[in-house]
Write a protein that holds these residues in place. Structure first.
Motif, mmCIF file in Angstrom:
data_model
loop_
_atom_site.group_PDB
_atom_site.id
_atom_site.type_symbol
_atom_site.label_atom_id
_atom_site.label_comp_id
_atom_site.label_asym_id
_atom_site.label_seq_id
_atom_site.Cartn_x
_atom_site.Cartn_y
_atom_site.Cartn_z
ATOM 1 N N ILE A 6 4.968 -3.327 9.847
ATOM 2 C CA ILE A 6 5.865 -4.301 9.751
ATOM 3 C C ILE A 6 7.051 -3.843 9.151
ATOM 4 O O ILE A 6 7.179 -3.144 8.343
ATOM 5 N N ALA A 7 8.291 -4.401 9.815
ATOM 6 C CA ALA A 7 9.633 -4.203 9.095
ATOM 7 C C ALA A 7 10.069 -5.563 8.595
ATOM 8 O O ALA A 7 10.174 -6.553 9.356
ATOM 9 N N ILE A 8 10.471 -5.461 7.288
ATOM 10 C CA ILE A 8 11.177 -6.636 6.840
ATOM 11 C C ILE A 8 12.693 -6.379 6.547
ATOM 12 O O ILE A 8 13.085 -5.328 5.936
ATOM 13 N N VAL A 9 13.271 -7.186 7.452
ATOM 14 C CA VAL A 9 14.802 -6.850 7.445
ATOM 15 C C VAL A 9 15.528 -8.150 6.643
ATOM 16 O O VAL A 9 15.386 -9.320 7.176
ATOM 17 N N GLY A 10 16.065 -7.760 5.310
ATOM 18 C CA GLY A 10 16.551 -8.928 4.593
ATOM 19 C C GLY A 10 15.499 -8.944 3.312
ATOM 20 O O GLY A 10 14.243 -9.691 3.676
ATOM 21 N N SER A 11 15.600 -8.471 2.362
ATOM 22 C CA SER A 11 14.465 -8.402 1.348
ATOM 23 C C SER A 11 14.799 -8.970 0.054
ATOM 24 O O SER A 11 14.322 -8.702 -1.094
ATOM 25 N N GLY A 12 15.457 -10.107 0.228
ATOM 26 C CA GLY A 12 15.328 -11.026 -0.992
ATOM 27 C C GLY A 12 14.150 -11.822 -1.216
ATOM 28 O O GLY A 12 13.034 -11.386 -0.993
ATOM 29 N N LEU A 13 14.237 -13.134 -1.717
ATOM 30 C CA LEU A 13 12.936 -13.659 -2.335
ATOM 31 C C LEU A 13 11.813 -14.028 -0.966
ATOM 32 O O LEU A 13 10.706 -13.650 -0.950
ATOM 33 N N ILE A 14 12.647 -14.381 0.310
ATOM 34 C CA ILE A 14 11.589 -14.947 0.949
ATOM 35 C C ILE A 14 11.045 -13.235 1.811
ATOM 36 O O ILE A 14 9.986 -13.384 2.455
ATOM 37 N N GLY A 15 12.021 -12.381 1.983
ATOM 38 C CA GLY A 15 11.662 -11.018 2.454
ATOM 39 C C GLY A 15 10.355 -10.723 1.634
ATOM 40 O O GLY A 15 9.573 -9.840 2.121
ATOM 41 N N CYS A 16 10.689 -10.545 0.071
ATOM 42 C CA CYS A 16 9.523 -10.105 -0.735
ATOM 43 C C CYS A 16 8.313 -10.880 -0.370
ATOM 44 O O CYS A 16 7.235 -10.297 -0.589
ATOM 45 N N ALA A 17 8.331 -12.222 -0.554
ATOM 46 C CA ALA A 17 7.203 -12.946 -0.171
ATOM 47 C C ALA A 17 6.465 -12.708 1.096
ATOM 48 O O ALA A 17 5.048 -12.499 1.143
ATOM 49 N N TRP A 18 7.354 -12.493 2.171
ATOM 50 C CA TRP A 18 6.857 -11.942 3.219
ATOM 51 C C TRP A 18 5.909 -10.598 3.273
ATOM 52 O O TRP A 18 4.859 -10.194 3.798
ATOM 53 N N ALA A 19 6.360 -9.650 2.592
ATOM 54 C CA ALA A 19 5.928 -8.414 2.215
ATOM 55 C C ALA A 19 4.755 -8.438 1.663
ATOM 56 O O ALA A 19 3.682 -7.894 1.931
ATOM 57 N N VAL A 20 4.434 -9.391 0.585
ATOM 58 C CA VAL A 20 3.253 -9.277 -0.153
ATOM 59 C C VAL A 20 2.285 -10.020 1.000
ATOM 60 O O VAL A 20 1.010 -9.622 1.050
ATOM 61 N N THR A 21 2.651 -10.909 1.753
ATOM 62 C CA THR A 21 1.503 -11.626 2.501
ATOM 63 C C THR A 21 1.165 -10.644 3.784
ATOM 64 O O THR A 21 0.001 -10.663 3.812
ATOM 65 N N PHE A 22 2.072 -9.656 4.243
ATOM 66 C CA PHE A 22 1.780 -8.940 5.278
ATOM 67 C C PHE A 22 0.770 -7.706 4.551
ATOM 68 O O PHE A 22 -0.154 -7.407 5.299
ATOM 69 N N ALA A 23 1.287 -7.322 3.502
ATOM 70 C CA ALA A 23 0.372 -6.380 2.892
ATOM 71 C C ALA A 23 -0.947 -6.589 2.546
ATOM 72 O O ALA A 23 -1.813 -5.887 2.653
#
Length: 308
Positions: A6-23
């Motif tokens: 997965i690539a997260i493009v835009g790493s603010g609050l929503i991006g970080c929450a998505w990163a945790v979710t995918f990981a």
């Protein structure tokens, strides 16, 4: 499904929450943000999120260390997109920014990668129409924060390949989310249309002097919301009459029909109504205390999701 990258493009609050979710779902995650320092600050924010979620058993059996080990900060956009199968974009809600970023995503991402946006306000057709790979573009709009609230709207543009919608929905299911497979795009998608209808009536009740802002909040927070935490609106009416949904409609459709004429005009979201609502909210939570209130909200959401 093979292990997604997965690539997260835009790493603010929503991006970080998505990163945790995918990981937590076993995905490898590369994070990128065009604003200097934002992506570099993401690992600390992600660690804090993961530890709170682990305490509530919301990491799908993973540990914070395992989640953190699957996430890296990319050196640039091309590095973030290298070899990925899914891109989750979270840049600001401005059409010209989306269009510029998506042109780069379409140019640099692997041809078979799904391109998904977290946008809550822009139709996917507005920023994907001119792309060579527009068939692989979709909206995957979460409720904030996606690490705690599972619903995700999967919204196609008119030219999105149906297989892309299904791939996105299956990925969301893999990482613990609950996809809403929308059949076509519409302003507000599904969740904001429902929320907007409620907000229209909430503003109307205050503007017409029927209820104070806090009483409206009580009606939802201590009234409808606890029920909605376990059943949806159709489930609610199906369970609220002995003969199910048809019986409910037979009993109460007249009441709703009588209310409808007074609910057809748009509510006034400005002027005295907004002044009253803003004054009530600032008396409850001063602006400088909003981050603390957000943290309390997320802690309560964490406890609720653990219970559910």
């Amino acid at each position: 499904m093979a292990e997604p990258s997965i690539a997260i493009v835009g790493s603010g609050l929503i991006g970080c929450a998505w990163a945790v979710t995918f990981a937590r779902g076993g995905c490898s995650v590369a994070m990128y943000d065009a604003t200097e320092g934002v992506a570099a600050a993401a690992p600390d924010r992600i660690r804090a999120m993961a530890e709170e979620m682990a305490a509530a058993d919301l990491l799908m059996g993973e540990t914070p260390d395992a989640v953190a080990s699957r996430i890296r900060v990319a050196t640039d956009l091309a590095d973030a997109l290298k070899g990925v199968s899914h891109v989750q974009e979270n840049v600001p809600e401005k059409l010209e920014i989306k269009q510029a970023v998506w042109a780069e995503l379409d140019r640099l991402a692997p041809e078979d990668a799904v391109l998904a946006s977290s946008t809550s306000a822009l139709l996917p057709s507005a920023f994907t129409e001119g792309l060579a790979g527009r068939h692989r573009c979709v909206v995957a709009h979460p409720i904030n924060p996606p690490s705690l609230i599972p619903a995700v709207e999967v919204v196609p543009a008119p030219w999105t390949d149906p297989e892309v919608v299904e791939r996105t929905a299956q990925l969301m299911e893999r990482v613990g989310q609950k996809p809403i497979r929308m059949k076509r795009e519409v302003d507000g998608f599904l969740m904001n249309r429902l929320q907007g209808a409620l907000l229209q009536e909430a503003f109307r009740l205050v503007d017409q002097g029927i209820a104070a802002p806090e009483d409206v909040d009580i009606g939802i927070r201590e009234g409808l919301a606890p029920r909605w935490a376990v059943v949806g609106p159709f489930e609610t009416i199906d369970l609220n009459a002995p003969g199910g949904v048809r019986d409910y409609v037979a009993r109460y459709a007249g009441m709703y029909t009588n209310m409808a004429p007074s609910q057809r005009e748009p509510a006034d979201w400005s002027g005295p109504a907004l002044d009253q609502i803003d004054a009530a909210r600032r008396a409850s939570v001063p602006l400088e205390d909003i981050p603390k209130a957000q943290a309390r909200r997320d802690s309560r959401l964490t406890a609720l999701m653990q219970f559910l």
